[in-house]
Design a protein around this motif. Structure first.
Motif, short mmCIF file in Angstrom:
data_model
loop_
_atom_site.label_atom_id
_atom_site.label_comp_id
_atom_site.label_asym_id
_atom_site.label_seq_id
_atom_site.Cartn_x
_atom_site.Cartn_y
_atom_site.Cartn_z
N ARG A 84 0.83 -1.19 0.00
CA ARG A 84 0.00 0.00 0.00
C ARG A 84 0.87 1.24 0.00
N PRO A 85 0.37 2.35 -0.54
CA PRO A 85 1.12 3.61 -0.49
C PRO A 85 1.33 4.06 0.95
N ASN A 86 2.44 4.74 1.16
CA ASN A 86 2.76 5.20 2.51
C ASN A 86 1.72 6.17 3.05
#
Length: 236
Positions: A19-21
């Protein structure tokens, strides 16, 4: 937080997807807001429970009661706290259903999709919305620290929060605290003569002023016309 995506092949394998940060940070922020909301309730209801016990229960029962170790207490506030926790849990379930069906990843941290007072969805300026969100986050952090201190104090002293020395400054009116009373008595017990009369005024002048004012008041009470300007000039 990592998530998993399911493929459509015959074996139905699960593939790890990073997942994106930004979304990971959003999830941690949402958990922080949820814990902060519970902590704000606990920070208010905890000392309030002990204050009400002291007000309505016999002293020997109150002295042996702590939130950590238990004892005899009034049931009302614990029931309110349980009801609040259940309602917050229901809101979390309700919000999660909306996220899964409609919102997806497009939601703010701690958003419940329920705003009966139209605070966030009623045309409020964006700057005000952000200020309210920041204040909720800051107050939640302070409340979590406060509740942790409550737990530590009662666990180590085996005494109720409001009876721990030093905490009376937080839960008692200042004029009822013994050492504050002693300071006030020492500070204001004897009135200073300079508070009433200037230091450069002689005792004779002061006596004349008092007598002149007394005579003027007596004359006024007797119905006589009094020239207060002349009386003041005579006193001066």
């Amino acid at each position: 937080l990592p998530s998993f995506a399911t493929t459509d092949d015959k074996n139905t394998k699960r593939t790890f997807v990073q997942r994106p940060n930004a979304l990971v940070l959003r999830d941690y922020r949402e958990a922080e807001i949820r814990h902060g909301r519970l902590a704000m309730l606990a920070a208010v209801l905890w000392p309030l429970q002990e204050l009400l016990d002291r007000l309505f229960l016999p002293n020997e029962w109150v002295q042996s009661f702590t939130i950590i170790y238990g004892g005899i207490t009034l049931p009302f506030l614990p029931l309110i706290m349980v009801a609040a926790m259940m309602l917050l849990g229901y809101l979390d379930v309700y919000a999660q259903l909306i996220k899964n069906s409609d919102a997806g990843e497009a939601f703010l941290p701690g958003e419940c999709f329920w705003d009966p007072l139209r605070i966030l969805y009623g045309g409020v300026p964006e700057r005000m919305k952000r200020n309210m969100q920041e204040r909720e986050l800051a107050n939640g952090r302070i409340a979590m620290i406060a509740v942790a201190c409550f737990v530590f104090e009662e666990a180590t002293t085996h005494r109720s929060l409001i009876r721990i020395p030093g905490n009376e400054l937080l839960f008692e009116p200042a004029f009822q605290i013994p050492y504050v009373q002693a300071w006030l008595d020492q500070r204001f017990a004897e009135p200073s003569a300079s508070f009433y009369f200037p230091q450069d005024m002689s005792t004779t002048t002061t006596t004349e002023m008092i007598e002149g004012a007394s005579n003027a008041a007596a004359a006024a009470a007797a119905g006589e016309a009094v020239d207060f300007g002349k009386t003041i000039n005579e006193m001066n």
